[in-house]
Design a protein around this motif. Structure first.
Motif, PDB file in Angstrom:
ATOM      1  N   SER A 181       0.963  -1.285  -0.126  1.00 49.81           N
ATOM      2  CA  SER A 181      -0.053  -0.073   0.091  1.00 49.81           C
ATOM      3  C   SER A 181       0.863   1.295  -0.028  1.00 49.81           C
ATOM      4  O   SER A 181       0.450   2.298  -0.733  1.00 49.81           O
ATOM      5  N   LEU A 182       1.923   1.139   0.798  1.00 50.21           N
ATOM      6  CA  LEU A 182       3.071   2.367   0.801  1.00 50.21           C
ATOM      7  C   LEU A 182       3.603   2.493  -0.565  1.00 50.21           C
ATOM      8  O   LEU A 182       3.451   3.867  -1.138  1.00 50.21           O
ATOM      9  N   VAL A 183       4.003   1.694  -1.241  1.00 48.81           N
ATOM     10  CA  VAL A 183       4.559   1.578  -2.434  1.00 48.81           C
ATOM     11  C   VAL A 183       3.308   2.218  -3.523  1.00 48.81           C
ATOM     12  O   VAL A 183       3.965   3.205  -4.296  1.00 48.81           O
ATOM     13  N   ASP A 184       2.274   1.702  -3.594  1.00 50.85           N
ATOM     14  CA  ASP A 184       1.190   2.269  -4.353  1.00 50.85           C
ATOM     15  C   ASP A 184       1.162   3.634  -4.206  1.00 50.85           C
ATOM     16  O   ASP A 184       0.854   4.500  -5.155  1.00 50.85           O
ATOM     17  N   ALA A 185       1.047   4.221  -2.759  1.00 48.03           N
ATOM     18  CA  ALA A 185       0.596   5.502  -2.334  1.00 48.03           C
ATOM     19  C   ALA A 185       1.857   6.357  -3.038  1.00 48.03           C
ATOM     20  O   ALA A 185       1.662   7.542  -3.556  1.00 48.03           O
ATOM     21  N   TYR A 186       3.020   6.237  -2.779  1.00 48.29           N
ATOM     22  CA  TYR A 186       4.073   6.941  -3.181  1.00 48.29           C
ATOM     23  C   TYR A 186       4.247   6.872  -4.574  1.00 48.29           C
ATOM     24  O   TYR A 186       4.552   8.064  -5.231  1.00 48.29           O
ATOM     25  N   ALA A 187       3.972   5.786  -5.372  1.00 45.14           N
ATOM     26  CA  ALA A 187       4.090   5.720  -6.744  1.00 45.14           C
ATOM     27  C   ALA A 187       3.140   6.755  -7.552  1.00 45.14           C
ATOM     28  O   ALA A 187       3.382   7.516  -8.630  1.00 45.14           O
ATOM     29  N   ARG A 242       8.708  -9.301  -1.107  1.00 44.12           N
ATOM     30  CA  ARG A 242       7.951  -8.407  -2.061  1.00 44.12           C
ATOM     31  C   ARG A 242       7.097  -9.619  -2.926  1.00 44.12           C
ATOM     32  O   ARG A 242       7.461 -10.857  -2.971  1.00 44.12           O
ATOM     33  N   ASP A 243       6.117  -9.339  -3.622  1.00 44.22           N
ATOM     34  CA  ASP A 243       5.099 -10.316  -4.146  1.00 44.22           C
ATOM     35  C   ASP A 243       4.711  -9.915  -5.483  1.00 44.22           C
ATOM     36  O   ASP A 243       4.990  -8.530  -5.671  1.00 44.22           O
ATOM     37  N   ASN A 244       3.517 -10.425  -6.158  1.00 38.70           N
ATOM     38  CA  ASN A 244       3.268  -9.899  -7.442  1.00 38.70           C
ATOM     39  C   ASN A 244       2.556  -8.631  -7.215  1.00 38.70           C
ATOM     40  O   ASN A 244       2.632  -7.602  -8.122  1.00 38.70           O
ATOM     41  N   ILE A 245       1.859  -8.217  -6.116  1.00 35.55           N
ATOM     42  CA  ILE A 245       1.110  -7.198  -6.137  1.00 35.55           C
ATOM     43  C   ILE A 245       2.300  -6.075  -5.846  1.00 35.55           C
ATOM     44  O   ILE A 245       1.725  -5.005  -6.464  1.00 35.55           O
ATOM     45  N   THR A 246       3.104  -6.251  -5.339  1.00 36.95           N
ATOM     46  CA  THR A 246       4.185  -5.169  -5.206  1.00 36.95           C
ATOM     47  C   THR A 246       4.489  -4.593  -6.597  1.00 36.95           C
ATOM     48  O   THR A 246       4.491  -3.416  -6.576  1.00 36.95           O
ATOM     49  N   TYR A 247       5.080  -5.400  -7.290  1.00 40.07           N
ATOM     50  CA  TYR A 247       5.337  -5.205  -8.604  1.00 40.07           C
ATOM     51  C   TYR A 247       4.400  -4.597  -9.766  1.00 40.07           C
ATOM     52  O   TYR A 247       4.278  -3.888 -10.622  1.00 40.07           O
ATOM     53  N   THR A 248       3.007  -5.300  -9.643  1.00 39.66           N
ATOM     54  CA  THR A 248       2.077  -4.838 -10.307  1.00 39.66           C
ATOM     55  C   THR A 248       1.669  -3.478 -10.177  1.00 39.66           C
ATOM     56  O   THR A 248       1.295  -2.575 -11.093  1.00 39.66           O
ATOM     57  N   SER A 249       1.717  -3.257  -8.952  1.00 45.30           N
ATOM     58  CA  SER A 249       1.400  -1.660  -8.476  1.00 45.30           C
ATOM     59  C   SER A 249       2.255  -0.907  -9.011  1.00 45.30           C
ATOM     60  O   SER A 249       1.806   0.257  -9.572  1.00 45.30           O
ATOM     61  N   SER A 255       0.069  -8.866 -13.264  1.00 47.20           N
ATOM     62  CA  SER A 255       1.189  -8.061 -13.679  1.00 47.20           C
ATOM     63  C   SER A 255       1.327  -7.994 -15.315  1.00 47.20           C
ATOM     64  O   SER A 255       1.832  -7.062 -15.693  1.00 47.20           O
ATOM     65  N   LEU A 256       1.205  -9.044 -16.063  1.00 45.32           N
ATOM     66  CA  LEU A 256       1.313  -8.974 -17.357  1.00 45.32           C
ATOM     67  C   LEU A 256       0.593  -7.911 -18.170  1.00 45.32           C
ATOM     68  O   LEU A 256       1.057  -7.354 -18.919  1.00 45.32           O
ATOM     69  N   PRO A 257      -0.694  -7.632 -17.860  1.00 44.07           N
ATOM     70  CA  PRO A 257      -1.382  -6.566 -18.755  1.00 44.07           C
ATOM     71  C   PRO A 257      -0.801  -5.277 -18.662  1.00 44.07           C
ATOM     72  O   PRO A 257      -0.598  -4.661 -19.765  1.00 44.07           O
ATOM     73  N   GLY A 258      -0.246  -5.029 -17.317  1.00 43.99           N
ATOM     74  CA  GLY A 258       0.435  -3.816 -17.314  1.00 43.99           C
ATOM     75  C   GLY A 258       1.825  -3.593 -17.958  1.00 43.99           C
ATOM     76  O   GLY A 258       2.210  -2.682 -18.612  1.00 43.99           O
ATOM     77  N   LEU A 259       2.497  -4.893 -18.174  1.00 39.24           N
ATOM     78  CA  LEU A 259       3.948  -4.680 -18.837  1.00 39.24           C
ATOM     79  C   LEU A 259       3.845  -4.909 -20.413  1.00 39.24           C
ATOM     80  O   LEU A 259       4.405  -4.199 -21.012  1.00 39.24           O
ATOM     81  N   ILE A 260       2.549  -5.522 -20.656  1.00 41.29           N
ATOM     82  CA  ILE A 260       2.365  -5.539 -22.303  1.00 41.29           C
ATOM     83  C   ILE A 260       1.669  -3.975 -22.673  1.00 41.29           C
ATOM     84  O   ILE A 260       2.074  -3.742 -23.601  1.00 41.29           O
TER      85      ILE A 260
END
Length: 897
Positions: free
Chosen positions: A466-472, A490-497, A529-534
């Motif tokens: 949540s912190l990562v998402d808020a700052y980003a 870290r997990d998939n949610i971290t990087y997807t965010s 995460s794939l849709p965001g990277l694509i």
């Protein structure tokens, strides 16, 4: 003398009476149940009035009653008042705090006890060790273990179980095993089961099964409780492990009591094997409310709404009264399937049976009303009626308010929650951070982050994400990365965010760099995460990278036939890169296309100049039952603008409200003005701007100003420029368009004056940037870029050489000196030079492709047999053999980005 004897006799009589009274009070207290708090308070008052605190038995019984009735504050008060405290008093207080999971308090009391000189017993040590296990405090627990040995309690079975649990939870399996081996009765079933329990609770599931194997080899027979714990471990290890445990239950002839049956029902439901769960429930006659509730919960977990309700009704029909857990489960189902009517019925039933005021039922009701109702009123009413709202209650309310758009109210609720003595958990804080993200409040994020640091929980995954998402989302990329690096896991949610936020900020190259970080952490890309990277690949024109991601999605089981979100991103990418055949193929492979899927197809066709195909796809979409949304109409209006289909565009616009009940937004009016402006119907366009129900923005004035420039309407153009500047005085596009209008209507002095004014204000036009992918790496170019002189000097020379080749080949190229080294030319030439002859070049430009660059790239494809695709701010240009898919319409886009 006689009077003295009488006084002595009276004193002795009162003493006997007082002694009898104290004895009677002690007996009363010993018979009191958990609902006798009022009796305890009355006796406490008498104890204080008669100064009976010296009576240890009376005080100890009163202390026990308070703790039995959950009167922890009264117990603390009495404990402080007691002049003398026995080991019993210290132990029951320490035990009470341990049971309430107030582990730090428990250890603090133990320190006071040791300082007072009171020797602890085995029960004191057991509670203290359990508190150490709860805190995962290895050092403190090891010191307590030393005290256990010194005081001669080593080998005690009660302490042995607590110590094995403690070491297991602290990850010290070797020490746990040593304690277990030292137990006096290590060979019995209870001791082995306790060790398995400790391993399961410490999340050491494989070790628990291994220990069971050793138990069997040692000839110790497992009982039903052993298998209950093993099924808990199997829920995390997989279906086959649980089946093996179930077969052991059958072969060993273990009786299926309700506890074991409940564990089996729960296990099979976790793997969606509801038929097996039902079979277990019906296997023997012994049934209770917890067993049936487990089956109901299983159907809820698997979103099998009908079966859940039928089971709930059948349970009542058998005379089993559903308990608070049953009602909470059914209410969770209502939340999941958004069934407000069913939720209200269950609420009514819970009131009738007197369970609506239970905290877990209240929590489920708040969640149900927040998710199923358009209003937050009912949820707030339920929360207000709750007798003892807990952390979950407050958290559910806060998250619900965030979802309902009341982000600002969450901060006040958080403070109120803390003031009532409840510590927010990581889910609460994650919800508050989501409110900060929606409000774009960096100040609030920093405040919450400081609070997290003080509590030392910022590294926990859920709150870290949540912190990562808020700052980003606040464009604080460095802060977001620092938080991500500090997280323990870290997990998939971290990087997807991170990928999602980088895409929103147009930092597409940074978004793609996430792939390397995921690989370093051993985290595979998934359907989130794939849709965001694509999407990042699409916006960079990184077709090669996009194709690799497409292959990865297929190999990993996230193909377009499985994941609609992956399918949608692939259609968008291939459309933006001008590969329509692949876009269509992905669309055809999508099992259940939704409105986003259709929008991607229609948009891809329209942006590539296939206007009639795009409109046909829209008609097919409606025929197949997919209702268009507001985005669909933005695409259609854009297609009509490019295709010069004025009347059709007007028809689509008016059908939004009349046929589809979609209220046009400002973006739709901008496109409508663009359509009319392209057709030269400027006064009609102005009428739209002046009469539309929404307040105009700067973009709509820029759109009409550009149409005025194209058609040479100076008067209207000046009016639009003035109105646009009143809303956005620092928008350089307005000055540039007005200056161009003056130039093209024979007013050069006004054009220069406008440009001078722009310079005085310190405004400059948006820097033109273009990217091109070569061998999987994205290269960026900017017009007049002096930061990469070595690269650009070489490209500049190549551009000049190509210009010479164009002239030597007999083609006419009237180059504009000011556009000699525009970014699109640099990217096109770089792609031409550094790719193989058969490889197409894909370029993405952040602004509309200018006429000079369009002509240059077109002539390049006449010289060299090479396809060059340029995705600019508005559309896709596919150059081949000197022709472009836009049919020469590159200069007539009237909707500015």
């Amino acid at each position: 003398m006689t009077s003295k004897v009488a006084a002595a006799a009276a004193f002795l009589s009162r003493t006997n009476e007082l002694g009898n009274f104290q004895q009677s009070c002690s007996q009363i207290l010993s018979f009191c149940e958990s609902n006798s708090l009022r009796t305890g308070l009355h006796i406490h008052c008498l104890v204080l009035k008669l100064n009976l605190l010296e009576n240890l038995d009376l005080c100890n019984n009163l202390l026990s009653l308070y703790l039995k009735t959950d009167g922890i504050w009264n117990a603390r008060k009495l404990f402080v008042e007691m002049p003398h405290r026995t080991v019993f008093a210290w132990t029951v207080m320490i035990s009470a705090h341990t049971k309430r999971q107030e582990f730090a308090w428990s250890l603090s009391l133990f320190d006071e006890m040791m300082a007072s000189g009171t020797d602890p017993n085995e029960f004191t040590f057991s509670s203290v060790i359990r508190s150490c296990a709860g805190l995962r405090d290895l050092n403190y627990g090891a010191r307590v273990h030393g005290s256990v040995i010194k005081t001669g309690f080593e080998g005690n079975p009660v302490l042995g179980s607590s110590l094995t649990d403690f070491y297991s939870k602290c990850g010290r399996l070797k020490e746990a095993r040593q304690v277990f081996n030292s137990l006096q009765n290590a060979a019995d079933t209870i001791s082995w089961t306790m060790m398995i329990t400790s391993l399961v609770e410490a999340r050491k599931w494989r070790e628990a099964l291994q220990f069971y194997s050793e138990m069997v080899k040692a000839g110790v027979p497992p009982n039903e409780f052993t298998f209950v714990k093993l099924l808990g471990a199997s829920s995390f290890l997989g279906l086959e492990f649980g089946k093996m445990i179930h077969s052991n239950v059958i072969t060993r002839g273990i009786p299926l009591n309700v506890v074991l049956k409940t564990s089996l029902v729960d296990f099979y439901s976790r793997f969606s094997k509801m038929e097996d769960s039902a079979r277990v429930l019906n296997s023997t006659g012994e049934q209770d409310v917890f067993l049936w509730t487990s089956l109901v919960s299983g159907f809820v977990r698997n979103l099998r709404a009908k079966e859940a309700v039928v089971t709930f009704l059948k349970m009542r029909g058998l005379g089993l009264q559903p308990n608070n857990f049953t009602y909470a489960a059914i209410l969770r189902l209502c939340s999941s399937v958004w069934s407000l009517d069913l939720g209200k019925q269950i609420h009514s039933q819970a009131i009738k049976v007197g369970l609506a005021d239970r905290t877990d039922v209240g929590n489920a009701l708040v969640d149900m009303y927040m998710k199923c109702s358009a209003s937050e009123v009912e949820a707030l009413r339920v929360f207000g009626e709750m007798i003892s709202p807990d952390v979950i209650s407050w958290t559910t309310l806060i998250i619900g308010l965030v979802d309902h758009g009341f982000e600002q109210d969450c901060f006040g609720l958080l403070m109120e929650m803390v003031n009532q003595g409840l510590e927010p958990n990581v889910v609460t804080l994650s919800g508050v951070l989501r409110a900060c993200t929606k409000l774009k409040s960096l100040k609030r994020v920093l405040e919450i982050h400081g609070y997290l640091l003080r509590r030392n929980v910022e590294s926990e995954t859920i709150v870290g994400n949540s912190l990562v998402d808020a700052y980003a989302s606040s464009d604080k990329i460095a802060y977001a990365w620092n938080v991500a690096r500090s997280m323990e896991r870290r997990d998939n949610i971290t990087y997807t965010s991170l990928v999602t936020r980088f895409n929103e900020l147009a930092k597409y190259e940074t978004a793609l760099s996430i792939i390397n970080h995921m690989c370093s952490d051993g985290i595979g890309m998934d359907q989130f995460s794939l849709p965001g990277l694509i999407s990042a690949s699409a916006n960079l024109g990184a077709l090669e990278t996009g194709k690799h991601l497409h292959c990865y999605s297929v190999k990993s089981g996230y193909s377009s036939s499985v994941s609609v979100s992956v399918s949608n991103s692939l259609i968008d990418m291939y459309g933006k890169c001008g590969i329509l055949e692949d876009a269509k193929k992905v669309f055809e492979e999508t099992a259940n296309p939704d409105v986003v899927t259709w929008n991607g197809l229609v948009s891809g066709l329209a942006s590539n100049g296939c206007i009639s195909s795009a409109l046909s796809a829209f008609e097919e979409m409606k025929m197949k039952g997919t209702e268009p949304d507001s985005v669909t109409f933005l695409i259609l209006l854009s297609a009509c603008s490019y295709g010069r289909l004025t009347e059709m565009g007007l028809e689509y616009f008016h059908s939004m409200k009349k046929i589809h009940d979609i209220e046009p937004q400002i973006e739709h009016y901008v496109h409508l003005v663009g359509i009319l402006g392209r057709a030269g119907r400027l006064e009609e366009a102005r009428g739209i701007v002046e009469t539309m129900p929404l307040g105009p923005n700067a973009l709509i004035f820029k759109t009409l100003l550009r149409a005025c420039r194209y058609h040479g309407d100076l008067s209207l153009g000046e009016d639009m420029a003035n109105k646009g500047l009143a809303l956005a005085p620092s928008d350089p596009a307005l000055y540039i368009l007005l200056a161009d209008l003056y130039d093209e209507t024979g007013k050069p002095e006004l054009a220069q004056k406008t440009r001078n004014l722009m310079s005085e204000k310190g405004l400059s036009k948006k820097l033109s940037k273009s990217t091109v992918e070569v061998q999987g790496k994205v290269h960026s170019f900017a017009s007049e870029d002096v930061t990469t002189a070595e690269k650009t000097n070489g490209i500049y020379a190549e551009i000049e050489w190509i210009k010479g080749e164009i002239e030597r080949s007999g083609f006419t190229y009237r180059g504009n000196k000011n556009a000699s080294y525009h970014s699109a030319k640099q990217a096109a030439v770089f792609g031409l030079v550094y790719t193989s002859p058969q490889t197409p070049v894909h370029i993405v430009k952040n602004k509309t492709l200018c006429k000079d660059c369009h002509e240059f790239v077109s002539l390049m494809t006449r010289l060299v047999d090479k396809n060059i695709t340029v995705k600019d701010g508005n559309r896709v240009h596919i150059f081949k053999n000197g022709e472009c898919s836009c049919k020469g319409e590159e200069e007539t886009s009237f909707v500015l980005s």
